[in-house]
Write an enzyme that holds these catalytic residues in place. Structure first.
Site, PDB file in Angstrom:
ATOM      1  CE  LYS A 130      -3.721   1.876   2.965  1.00 33.19           C
ATOM      2  NZ  LYS A 130      -4.515   1.565   4.184  1.00 33.19           N
ATOM      3  CG  LEU A 188      -4.173   6.692   4.573  1.00 32.33           C
ATOM      4  CD1 LEU A 188      -3.186   6.250   5.648  1.00 32.33           C
ATOM      5  CD2 LEU A 188      -3.901   5.968   3.267  1.00 32.33           C
ATOM      6  CB  SER A 214      -7.613   3.434   3.190  1.00 34.35           C
ATOM      7  OG  SER A 214      -6.826   2.819   4.177  1.00 34.35           O
ATOM      8  CB  ILE A 235      -7.065   3.044  11.316  1.00 35.51           C
ATOM      9  CG1 ILE A 235      -7.051   3.740  12.678  1.00 35.51           C
ATOM     10  CG2 ILE A 235      -7.831   3.870  10.289  1.00 35.51           C
ATOM     11  CD1 ILE A 235      -6.317   5.067  12.700  1.00 35.51           C
ATOM     12  N   GLY A 236      -9.906   1.228  10.660  1.00 38.40           N
ATOM     13  CA  GLY A 236     -11.353   1.183  10.814  1.00 38.40           C
ATOM     14  C   GLY A 236     -11.992   0.165   9.892  1.00 38.40           C
ATOM     15  N   GLY A 237     -11.148  -0.683   9.292  1.00 34.23           N
ATOM     16  CA  GLY A 237     -11.642  -1.680   8.340  1.00 34.23           C
ATOM     17  C   GLY A 237     -10.868  -1.688   7.048  1.00 34.23           C
ATOM     18  CB  SER A 238      -8.082   0.460   5.885  1.00 36.28           C
ATOM     19  OG  SER A 238      -8.788   1.658   6.079  1.00 36.28           O
TER      20      SER A 238
END
Length: 580
Positions: A130, A188, A214, A235-238
């Site tokens: 990434k 992101l 992201s 960090i939240g589902g990326s």
């Protein structure tokens, strides 16, 4: 330059690095004529040998390269070619460094000839990253126009194109070959991948849909088999969202398991919920291969935040022993129906049902999962992304004057008041209390499982939809009535996946099935739960979603990566979709 010229110059420079012989003879047809560009569509531009190599998973590749049956050079060249094709079809790459990769491959082959052994367990394995990882010789824009020709927006730091993230260096020591960096949404902080440099990254299996975010470029590239395995962040589902949307396996480890040292990031220094590094791939075996490799490098000696936890075969063995025991030896899974705020689309409900029935067929116990309010946890999580009021994000956009993409502007469009130290401390206290409450609930399920243990993992949706439609990632959190300012913050992070981040649980993605317009029909006479649920419901169109991947997440407890991957592999094998 104005931001448009700078972005176009960068975009053109990326495309110019694709060899002329690898350029498509004509533009890819629109989605209305060719929605799926995976499989046979992309294969037509490759030789049979290239197809053989690129459609072998990471485990199969290193079985060949580490014993000298396949050269690192031929493997690398095949994946470079396929990655170039993938980018032309769905806009999935930010950086191309094929020549450097081929030079590295030649060095690996020379080493093997001279020493009769591989450099390491990942010898000759191409690995994509990434565009949050710094790689020597390559810049990192993270989707920001203002970061072009800089080091994270700064000039004359001495780090431009020479600094490398710890995980990238670790992969090199293991014998892996780095060759591309993949697309991200600028900041992101979005469930779609869009920025002003490469524009929009599409879902290769269904180009009416988003590839997720992201780590969306990773998901798209690996789906097209332009990479056998890659690393993203979450960090939240990326990691989980792109893995799910693209029919891949992926894992979000607990923070401190894999090295994050030297990464670029947004809102660096926000430590309440840490972003974590994890892999995406076409098989569970590939995930285990690269995680074992990285841990063998003792990353706790190079990253002060990494816990000293080598790969634990005993955790994986404990799961397998239960399964093999028979006659009462069984696992227990919690079943999360939803979060009470929105309902799941028909194909997602069907996918969960398939997994539950598969687990029951194997003799395992299913327990209804009724944990502490997820809304409480999400309300805490959403606050952390606005601790600085959006100052870091606005500063990055101000470097070039570029506009924010819609999904990002929904949250960060206007600067907000920054949290005080006392307010941040209160969020951290609340987070700790919530984690303890959730832990106590999980422990209490031992009374329901019949195994003498609490549930081994939880089966849940990654999102209410199989994949998002562009600009229609319309559900990001729960249903508490908030102030106008808090509502904009709530719009940003995906609720089904973000709860895992505040709990810091080890969580994987299990591909299950694909949308079938003849089976997954619209719910007739549907009565929405609320305005958000109505938006989610109206976004579903069986004709548009037909053929899209549908996945679930397998949620374990903190630092249970080995256990979660073992459970995912067991269920994947039983479903018959595990890539060997």
């Amino acid at each position: 330059m104005d931001w448009q010229t700078l972005a176009k110059t960068k975009r053109d420079s990326i495309n110019a690095l694709i060899p002329v012989s690898w350029r498509l003879p004509s533009p890819t047809p629109p989605a209305t004529k060719q929605r799926n560009v995976t499989g046979k569509y992309i294969q037509q531009f490759l030789s049979p040998r290239e197809v053989e190599i690129t459609e072998t998973d990471a485990v199969g590749i290193v079985k060949q390269t580490t014993v000298g049956l396949w050269t690192a050079l031929e493997v690398t060249k095949a994946f470079c070619h396929r990655a170039a094709l993938a980018h032309q079809m769905v806009n999935c790459l930010h950086e191309i460094f094929f020549e450097a990769a081929l030079a590295d491959a030649r060095k690996l082959d020379e080493y093997y000839v001279k020493n009769g052994k591989p450099v390491g367990p990942l010898h000759g394995l191409p690995v994509s990253l990434k565009d949050q990882f710094h790689v020597k010789g390559v810049e990192t824009t993270m989707g920001y126009v203002g970061w072009i020709n800089t080091f994270e927006g700064r000039t004359e730091t001495g780090k431009e194109r020479v600094f490398e993230s710890e995980l990238a260096s670790s992969l090199r020591r293991l014998g892996a070959i780095l060759y591309v960096k993949t697309a991200v949404p600028h900041t992101l902080m979005a469930g779609e991948t869009i920025n002003n440099i490469i524009t929009y990254t599409w879902n290769p299996t269904n180009r009416f849909l988003a590839c997720g975010g992201s780590s969306g470029g990773e998901g798209a590239l690996i789906s097209l088999k332009g990479s056998p395995v890659g690393f993203g962040t979450d960090i939240g589902g990326s990691i989980r969202i792109p893995a799910a949307f693209n029919g891949l396996y992926g894992i979000r480890p607990s923070s401190g398991r894999l090295p994050y040292e030297g990464m670029a990031n947004s809102m660096d220094g926000q430590n309440s919920i840490l972003s974590v590094v994890g892999p995406l791939a076409t098989s569970v075996g590939a995930l285990k291969l690269v995680i074992k490799g990285v841990l063998s490098q003792e990353p706790w000696l190079h990253d002060p935040l990494v816990a000293e936890i080598p790969w634990r075969d005993e955790q994986e063995k404990a799961v397998l022993d239960i399964v093999k025991a028979g006659g009462g030896g069984r696992l227990a899974f919690g079943y999360m129906k939803g979060d009470g705020a929105v309902n799941l689309h028909p194909p997602v409900r069907r996918a969960i049902d398939i997994v539950l029935k598969t687990a029951e067929r194997l003799g395992h116990k299913i327990v209804d999962w009724e944990p502490p309010s997820h809304q409480k946890g999400l309300d805490l999580a959403f606050k952390t992304w606005l601790f600085d009021g959006g100052a870091d994000v606005h500063a990055a956009f101000a470097l070039s004057g570029e506009p924010m993409a819609g999904p990002v502007a929904a949250t960060y469009g206007t600067l907000k008041e920054q949290y005080t130290a006392s307010q941040i401390a209160a969020v951290n206290v609340g987070k700790r209390a919530y984690q303890k409450e959730y832990m106590d609930y999980w422990n209490s399920t031992s009374a329901l499982t019949g195994t003498g243990r609490p549930v081994d993992a939880v089966i849940a949706a990654v999102a209410p939809f199989a994949a998002a439609r562009p600009d229609m990632y319309s559900y990001y959190g729960g249903n508490t009535v908030l102030s106008e300012e808090d509502v904009t913050a709530k719009l940003m992070m995906p609720g089904f996946s973000t709860i895992v981040n505040i709990l810091d649980y080890s969580t994987s993605v299990l591909p299950v099935t694909k949308v079938d317009k003849n089976i997954d029909v619209v719910d007739v006479g549907y009565v929405p739960l609320n305005a958000q649920d109505e938006k989610v419901h109206l976004a579903y169109d069986p004709e548009i979603f037909d053929g899209a991947h549908v996945s679930v997440q397998i949620i374990g407890r903190r630092f249970q990566e080995e256990k979660v991957l073992a459970l995912t592999e067991i269920l994947g094998d039983a479903l018959g979709n595990h890539v060997v």
